[in-house]
Design an enzyme around this catalytic site. Structure first.
Site, PDB file in Angstrom:
ATOM      1  N   ILE A  18      85.240  44.766  14.842  1.00  0.00           N
ATOM      2  CA  ILE A  18      84.141  45.347  15.309  1.00  0.00           C
ATOM      3  C   ILE A  18      82.794  44.409  15.057  1.00  0.00           C
ATOM      4  O   ILE A  18      81.876  44.857  15.298  1.00  0.00           O
ATOM      5  CB  ILE A  18      83.787  46.555  14.591  1.00  0.00           C
ATOM      6  N   GLY A  22      79.079  34.238  10.161  1.00  0.00           N
ATOM      7  CA  GLY A  22      79.282  32.895   9.878  1.00  0.00           C
ATOM      8  C   GLY A  22      80.473  32.513   9.050  1.00  0.00           C
ATOM      9  O   GLY A  22      81.183  31.562   9.305  1.00  0.00           O
ATOM     10  N   MET A  23      80.693  33.435   8.013  1.00  0.00           N
ATOM     11  CA  MET A  23      81.630  33.176   7.276  1.00  0.00           C
ATOM     12  C   MET A  23      82.849  34.470   7.215  1.00  0.00           C
ATOM     13  O   MET A  23      83.809  34.049   6.729  1.00  0.00           O
ATOM     14  CB  MET A  23      81.117  33.282   5.759  1.00  0.00           C
ATOM     15  N   LYS A  41      85.569  43.748   5.349  1.00  0.00           N
ATOM     16  CA  LYS A  41      84.903  42.438   5.763  1.00  0.00           C
ATOM     17  C   LYS A  41      85.864  41.354   5.145  1.00  0.00           C
ATOM     18  O   LYS A  41      86.074  41.487   3.840  1.00  0.00           O
ATOM     19  CB  LYS A  41      83.571  42.165   5.111  1.00  0.00           C
ATOM     20  N   ASP A 135      67.171  39.658   1.395  1.00  0.00           N
ATOM     21  CA  ASP A 135      67.180  39.203   2.655  1.00  0.00           C
ATOM     22  C   ASP A 135      66.718  40.442   3.442  1.00  0.00           C
ATOM     23  O   ASP A 135      67.726  40.841   4.443  1.00  0.00           O
ATOM     24  CB  ASP A 135      68.705  38.894   2.895  1.00  0.00           C
TER      25      ASP A 135
END
Length: 723
Positions: A18, A22-23, A41, A135
């Site tokens: 889904i 980047g990692m 994840k 962030d």
């Protein structure tokens, strides 16, 4: 390699991908142990053998694992299996705030403030656990289908071991605080700055600073004055403008000091948007008095200074943060393979911690760069102080010691002569002082383009904060005529203005004279002359303003969210009571509202709510007579035997105990029993029959019968009491 249908950690069945970053990749999975869907994840295979990347990947789980809050995406599990590193998170169906803003162009101030309150509550929970997000941006805020706002992606968060933490990690550059852009310390107030930028974008539809490179944008955060959101959308209330500007002060000490202070002002802005209540005394030195002339002069000098230093600063940053490494922190947009229900940016990864930094930079070069930056800042401060003294910015000693009560009641601003000055400088100065500039353009052969021809307020006149000041600005000898778009549809108006080279700012409003979705007002007005790049504000009709509003459904919302929804719909929160509700799902949420959803009521009507404190504990009663032991229970029982009778609940509570030789016992009435079942316990002694024996001498001996202790229980079901 993760494949569809495989089982991770012996419990998470992978259903579909889904999102990707980047990692890591993100999969929808089913937790077979708890029978629920989750988001897993997984660190990409190319990074899984790199200890540095694995460590950074686990930071997110370590930072967020201890946080359980309705406004934070919860982390359930973290693990590693056969080289696969994974984090298991709450699966939230919805859309990121970034996509939501893009869909709506910009949000109403009420909706934006309501969202900001929930974001603040989530971040406050993290701060209370000494976790700094670092962030905060719209891409990391997700709005569920139920309207719940959740903060996600603690990928570059860190636990604060002291009051501040030092790191070179910077999140997306459009939202980064000045101290993060410098590579210095970041603390809770860095999150407040980023949240201020996010609120700025919600209410204006744009970020405050843009540039061709990430380095250029970072330098703007450090050097340039934060623009006022009312510069782009004039309808934004002054209280919301002041909240944004206070969040985004360059100095952390001048921002809100914690989320509780910010939440307090945001709530006040919902209730009283046009009041001036934000404490801005920290913006300037206490006791100083500035005229608009001073502000214009200081702003001009500041821009000159910034321009002189920008190249030197940018060169220093280019050395410290090369573009190839810095670009890893730009927002990543991924394929929307599951966009309708999930937003890939929700799982955006920003872990790369300046991996592209030049490896060969020596500590001496870094020290030289830092010294150069510090020296430039010190020189700038000295120049500002000298300039301020020359202009009399600090005022006389008599002015400094003036009565504090007049400062507290300073609701008036003295207007100065602005004719002939640069319009942009004057406009920004007016905004700083809480005045609302209204721009009108006029073709002129005598006054240069961009300078003010006339002003609606005379020099020296005292005007209240919030007043409109009409500035007539020269469009030059060849100004472009602004098309009259009043009455056009939104699409027609936008197309017409763009074709003429004008920029556009949109706002909604009520007007019964034009159809819904059409333009009922514009500024500058149609047929006026203005430069080609002027921003034309258009106001889109929502139809006639009715005094009646529809009551929304606020059941299954927490109290704070319910208040925000009611306020946004023109209503107020009335009395709040706590009640029991039989459905455990309502615990902590609104279970009853005094006015049915969909009902039309007057604006400002108070809606009372009841918040569930959970199901009421059921109680039972025992109302019956007790019969003597029957033959199946004890064939040797004899009527008249002394019996101890006890009634006990299954939780061990003795409800009654008595002795009797006569049955049945009268009807009992025992109430308030906590268990639904229990026993009636019988205890007694069975005495055997005596016998006689004739002795050899003819005498008779009586032999007593044997005794037997008897004990048994009779199960009983109690009757549930009515509520």
């Amino acid at each position: 390699m993760v494949k569809m249908g495989m089982l991770i950690g012996d419990r998470y069945e992978v259903m579909e991908k889904i999102g990707t970053g980047g990692m890591s990749d993100v999969y929808k999975a089913k937790d077979h142990k708890l029978n629920r869907f989750v988001a897993v994840k997984v660190l990409k295979q190319e990074f899984s053998e790199n200890a540095n990347f694995v460590s950074k990947f686990r930071v997110e789980a370590q930072a967020a694992a201890g946080l359980m809050h309705p406004n934070i995406v919860n982390v359930y599990d973290v693990g590693q299996e056969d080289g696969v590193h994974f984090i298991v998170m709450e699966l939230v169906e919805g859309i990121t705030l970034k996509k939501y803003i893009e869909k709506k162009a910009r949000l109403s101030f009420k909706e934006a403030v309501s969202i900001a309150i929930q974001v603040c509550m989530g971040i406050e929970a993290a701060h209370n656990n000494h976790i700094i997000h670092r962030d905060i941006k719209p891409q990391n805020v997700i709005i569920s289908k139920e309207g719940k706002v959740k903060v996600t992606d603690f990928g570059i968060a860190k636990a604060a071991t002291s009051n501040t933490i030092t790191s070179n990690v910077m999140g997306s550059v459009h939202y980064t605080s000045p101290e993060q852009a410098r590579g210095g310390y970041s603390d809770e107030k860095s999150d407040i700055y980023s949240l201020g930028v996010t609120l700025f974008e919600m209410i204006t539809g744009r970020v405050p600073f843009n540039g061709e490179t990430t380095v250029a944008i970072a330098i703007k955060h450090i050097q340039e004055q934060m623009p006022s959101p009312r510069e782009f959308v004039q309808e934004i209330p002054v209280s919301v403008e002041q909240i944004v500007l206070k969040c985004c002060q360059k100095s952390p000490d001048r921002r809100y000091q914690n989320m509780a202070e910010l939440i307090r002002d945001l709530k006040q802005a919902l209730m009283n948007p046009d009041q001036v209540f934000v404490d801005t005394t920290g913006y300037d030195e206490a006791g100083e008095t500035k005229t608009l002339d001073d502000v214009v002069a200081l702003r001009t000098e500041r821009e000159v200074k910034a321009q002189r230093r920008r190249q030197q600063q940018e060169n220093a940053y280019s050395s410290e943060y090369p573009e190839e490494g810095y670009d890893q922190y730009e927002d990543e947009y991924y394929e929307d393979e599951y966009y309708d229900e999930y937003d890939d940016e929700y799982y955006d990864d920003d872990y790369d911690d300046f991996e592209g930094r030049k490896k060969g930079s020596s500590s001496t070069e870094k020290l030289t760069t830092i010294i150069a930056i510090v020296a430039a800042v010190i020189i700038g401060v000295v120049v500002i102080v000298i300039l301020a003294n020359v202009l009399g910015l600090f005022g006389s000693e008599e002015e400094k010691s003036s009565d504090s009560s007049s400062e507290a009641s300073q609701e008036m601003v003295e207007m100065i002569d602005v004719v002939g000055k640069k319009a942009e400088d004057v406009k920004n100065a007016l905004l700083e002082y809480g005045l609302t500039p209204v721009l009108e353009y006029e073709e002129s052969y005598e006054v240069a383009e961009g300078l003010i021809i006339s002003c609606s307020v005379k020099p020296g006149e005292q005007i209240p904060v919030g007043s409109e000041v009409v500035l007539t600005i020269s469009a030059g000898e060849k100004g472009i005529e602004v098309p009259n778009v009043v009455g056009m549809t939104e699409a027609e108006a936008v197309s017409t203005l763009l074709n003429k080279g004008f920029k556009i700012s949109k706002a909604d409003g009520f007007d019964g004279s034009v159809p819904v979705g059409s333009i009922f007002k514009q500024s500058p007005e149609g047929n006026a002359k203005a430069p080609a790049d002027t921003t034309v504000s258009i106001f889109i009709s929502k139809g006639p303003e009715e005094n009646k509003v529809t009551v929304p459904n606020i059941c299954l919302q927490d109290e704070m969210t319910a208040m925000a929804i009611l306020t946004e719909n023109g209503l107020t929160l009335g009395q709040v009571t706590e009640v029991n509700h039989s459905d455990p799902a309502y615990t902590g949420l609104v279970c009853v509202q005094s006015i049915e959803p969909g009902t039309f009521v007057e604006k400002g009507t108070a809606v009372d709510i009841s918040v569930s404190i959970g199901p009421k504990e059921a109680t039972y009663k025992f109302v019956e007579s007790i019969q003597e032991p029957n033959s199946s229970e004890d064939p040797n029982y004899k009527s008249g035997t002394l019996v101890t009778v006890s009634v006990m609940a299954d939780d061990g509570t003795v409800l009654m105990s008595t002795q009797t030789t006569s049955f049945p016992l009268p009807e009992q009435s025992i109430t308030g029993i906590k268990s639904p079942t229990g026993i009636v316990k019988f205890q007694y002694v069975n005495q055997g029959e005596s016998s006689t024996v004739t002795n050899d001498d003819g005498s008779i001996t009586t032999i007593e019968g044997t005794s037997e202790t008897k004990e048994f229980s009779r199960p009983v079901t109690f009757i549930q009491e009515e509520e």
